[in-house]
Enzyme design. Structure first.
Site, PDB file in Angstrom:
ATOM      1  N   ARG A   1       0.843  -1.211   0.000  1.00 47.68           N
ATOM      2  CA  ARG A   1       0.000   0.000   0.000  1.00 47.68           C
ATOM      3  C   ARG A   1       0.872   1.253   0.000  1.00 47.68           C
ATOM      4  O   ARG A   1       0.565   2.244  -0.679  1.00 47.68           O
ATOM      5  CB  ARG A   1      -0.942  -0.024   1.204  1.00 47.68           C
ATOM      6  CG  ARG A   1      -1.983   1.067   1.183  1.00 47.68           C
ATOM      7  CD  ARG A   1      -3.067   0.850   2.216  1.00 47.68           C
ATOM      8  NE  ARG A   1      -2.558   0.920   3.577  1.00 47.68           N
ATOM      9  CZ  ARG A   1      -3.277   0.624   4.667  1.00 47.68           C
ATOM     10  NH1 ARG A   1      -4.538   0.259   4.552  1.00 47.68           N
ATOM     11  NH2 ARG A   1      -2.744   0.721   5.864  1.00 47.68           N
TER      12      ARG A   1
ATOM     13  N   LYS B   1      -2.749   6.722   1.821  1.00 45.13           N
ATOM     14  CA  LYS B   1      -2.536   7.133   3.207  1.00 45.13           C
ATOM     15  C   LYS B   1      -1.628   8.379   3.237  1.00 45.13           C
ATOM     16  O   LYS B   1      -0.506   8.376   3.758  1.00 45.13           O
ATOM     17  CB  LYS B   1      -1.920   5.969   4.002  1.00 45.13           C
ATOM     18  CG  LYS B   1      -2.550   5.823   5.373  1.00 45.13           C
ATOM     19  CD  LYS B   1      -2.276   4.463   5.962  1.00 45.13           C
ATOM     20  CE  LYS B   1      -2.303   4.486   7.466  1.00 45.13           C
ATOM     21  NZ  LYS B   1      -3.490   5.049   8.089  1.00 45.13           N
TER      22      LYS B   1
ATOM     23  N   GLU C   1     -16.102   6.631   5.334  1.00 43.43           N
ATOM     24  CA  GLU C   1     -15.392   5.944   6.414  1.00 43.43           C
ATOM     25  C   GLU C   1     -15.249   6.886   7.599  1.00 43.43           C
ATOM     26  O   GLU C   1     -15.588   8.064   7.517  1.00 43.43           O
ATOM     27  CB  GLU C   1     -14.027   5.462   5.940  1.00 43.43           C
ATOM     28  CG  GLU C   1     -13.111   6.569   5.451  1.00 43.43           C
ATOM     29  CD  GLU C   1     -11.764   6.039   4.951  1.00 43.43           C
ATOM     30  OE1 GLU C   1     -11.258   5.078   5.530  1.00 43.43           O
ATOM     31  OE2 GLU C   1     -11.241   6.612   3.986  1.00 43.43           O
TER      32      GLU C   1
HETATM   33  N1  PLP Z   1      -9.290   4.383   7.008  1.00 41.72           N
HETATM   34  C1  PLP Z   1      -8.408   5.305   7.392  1.00 41.72           C
HETATM   35  C2  PLP Z   1      -8.652   6.708   7.009  1.00 41.72           C
HETATM   36  C3  PLP Z   1      -7.280   4.936   8.139  1.00 41.72           C
HETATM   37  O1  PLP Z   1      -6.390   5.845   8.536  1.00 41.72           O
HETATM   38  C4  PLP Z   1      -7.092   3.581   8.479  1.00 41.72           C
HETATM   39  C5  PLP Z   1      -5.923   3.163   9.240  1.00 41.72           C
HETATM   40  O2  PLP Z   1      -4.936   2.796   8.738  1.00 41.72           O
HETATM   41  C6  PLP Z   1      -8.034   2.653   8.038  1.00 41.72           C
HETATM   42  C7  PLP Z   1      -9.122   3.085   7.316  1.00 41.72           C
HETATM   43  C8  PLP Z   1      -7.879   1.199   8.319  1.00 41.72           C
HETATM   44  O3  PLP Z   1      -6.816   0.630   7.573  1.00 41.72           O
HETATM   45  P1  PLP Z   1      -6.034  -0.618   8.106  1.00 41.72           P
HETATM   46  O4  PLP Z   1      -7.043  -1.629   8.435  1.00 41.72           O
HETATM   47  O5  PLP Z   1      -5.152  -1.006   6.975  1.00 41.72           O
HETATM   48  O6  PLP Z   1      -5.274  -0.163   9.302  1.00 41.72           O
HETATM   49  C1  COI Z   2      -3.925   3.027  11.755  1.00 44.91           C
HETATM   50  O1  COI Z   2      -4.910   2.390  12.110  1.00 44.91           O
HETATM   51  O2  COI Z   2      -2.816   2.501  11.652  1.00 44.91           O
HETATM   52  C2  COI Z   2      -4.007   4.443  11.443  1.00 44.91           C
HETATM   53  O3  COI Z   2      -3.190   4.902  10.725  1.00 44.91           O
HETATM   54  C3  COI Z   2      -5.099   5.214  12.031  1.00 44.91           C
HETATM   55  C4  COI Z   2      -4.717   6.459  12.761  1.00 44.91           C
HETATM   56  C5  COI Z   2      -3.753   6.292  13.877  1.00 44.91           C
HETATM   57  C6  COI Z   2      -4.437   7.594  11.879  1.00 44.91           C
END
Ligand code: PLP
Ligand code: COI
Length: 338
Positions: A82, A184, A220
């Site tokens: 990612r 991200k 989200e």
């Molecule tokens: N959506 C946002 C905006 C986030 O910052 C995160 C965190 O990383 C997620 C969703 C969930 O992603 P993941 O499950 O890869 O941590």
């Molecule tokens: C995560 O879940 O790793 C995130 O990046 C969410 C938050 C701390 C910004």
């Protein structure tokens, strides 16, 4: 253990660990071998592209201490991939995903004392990539920096696995169609600071953003993906301007393959959510956080009489047991650090 940390009261706040990994790329020279340094300030030009134009990305993943002492990562290669996709979108050289995993593993190994004892929390791993070279016009930086640092953490929301209060955000959007919501990018998070401040002052855990085109479909949470349950169906917003969460993808797999639910990635309307049986959000930091109350324009819906719903609980148990090496991991999601 050799570090003086109150393991029983971890929240989601930085506790600086010992060492961080730093690698730099120069034009035409690729990424250097990288070095481990004591965690602390790095020096960059005030003209760095990341400071002036937000050319920056980050990742988040966790390492858990299993009951038998093993240190387990969850799907680190997916975070590496990612980040590489985000780098392409932001005109930065890709840090190879396999090297990303190696850097993460070695950073954890060197900071192993900071992985909380079994059941007390996890080590949050924060890889970052920034355009650190100096520019004046809006252009990609001639030099980029990749850093991995870590911090022990507890629950992201103070409510932990108790149902929290969430509100649909009416005044602000997080991301636009064809924008960078699916990456991200650091700027996405700057955009959520003010809306989050407003709703946290009203006692909400967080807000749920709506789509920027019709203001009708769920996107989200500022830090997590959204799900709701209707009977034997799990609904979640389709990819587009949301972050493709690794927890989101894992939860969909568990729901389909273990619980036998129908999983639909679709336009989930606000009304779909308000008429659901259960709702929750997912992410590395938030894990699976149950949504107890959902508010839209003063209308308040309470799910499962404010208790955690059965599907949410089953998915949470499955996911967290796999992450701790206590449930069969048929998908090869966990990776031991040793
Ligand atoms: N959506 C946002 C905006 C986030 O910052 C995160 C965190 O990383 C997620 C969703 C969930 O992603 P993941 O499950 O890869 O941590
Ligand atoms: C995560 O879940 O790793 C995130 O990046 C969410 C938050 C701390 C910004």
């Amino acid at each position: 253990m050799g570090v003086d940390i109150d393991w029983d009261n971890l929240g989601f706040a930085l506790i600086p660990a010992k060492e961080m990994y730093v690698s730099i790329t120069q034009p035409g020279a690729g990424w250097d071998a990288g070095v481990f340094r004591p965690f602390g300030p790095i020096s960059i030009s005030p003209a760095a592209a990341v400071l002036n134009y937000g050319q920056g990305l980050f990742e988040g993943l966790k390492c858990q201490r299993a009951r038998d002492g093993r240190l387990l990562l969850f799907r680190p290669l997916d975070n590496g991939r990612r980040l590489a996709e985000g780098a392409r979108r932001m005109c930065m050289p890709e840090f190879p995903p396999e090297r990303f995993v190696a850097a993460v593993r070695e950073t954890v190994r060197r900071n192993a004392d900071y992985v909380p004892p079994y059941g007390k929390g996890s080590l949050y791993i924060r890889p970052c990539q920034w355009g650190t070279g100096a520019v004046l016009g809006v252009q990609p930086a001639p030099e980029c920096t990749f850093v991995v640092y870590v911090s022990p953490v507890g629950p992201y929301f103070k409510t932990g696995f108790r149902p929290g209060r969430f509100i649909f955000m009416r005044e602000y959007h997080r991301a636009a169609p064809k924008g960078m919501g699916n990456v991200k990018a650091i700027g996405n998070y700057a955009a959520t600071l003010y809306p989050a401040k407003l709703i946290k002052a009203q006692g909400f855990n967080d807000c749920i953003y709506l789509d920027a085109r019709q203001d009708q479909y769920i996107e989200e949470v500022g830090s997590a993906n959204f799900f709701c349950v209707k009977g034997r169906t799990l609904l979640t917003p389709a990819l587009g301007s949301i972050l493709p969460g690794i927890t989101r993808q894992s939860v969909m797999t568990l729901a389909r393959e273990v619980l036998g639910l129908e999983v639909r990635e679709m336009n989930v309307s606000v009304e779909d959510a308000l008429h659901a049986d259960e709702a929750f959000c997912t992410g590395t930091a938030t894990v699976i956080s149950p949504i107890g109350t959902l508010v839209l324009d003063g209308r308040e819906v309470v799910f499962q009489r404010g208790e955690v719903g059965p599907v949410t609980r089953k998915l949470y148990d499955l996911l967290t047991r796999i992450q701790l090496g206590e449930e069969e991991d048929s998908w090869g999601w966990t990776m031991s650090v040793e």
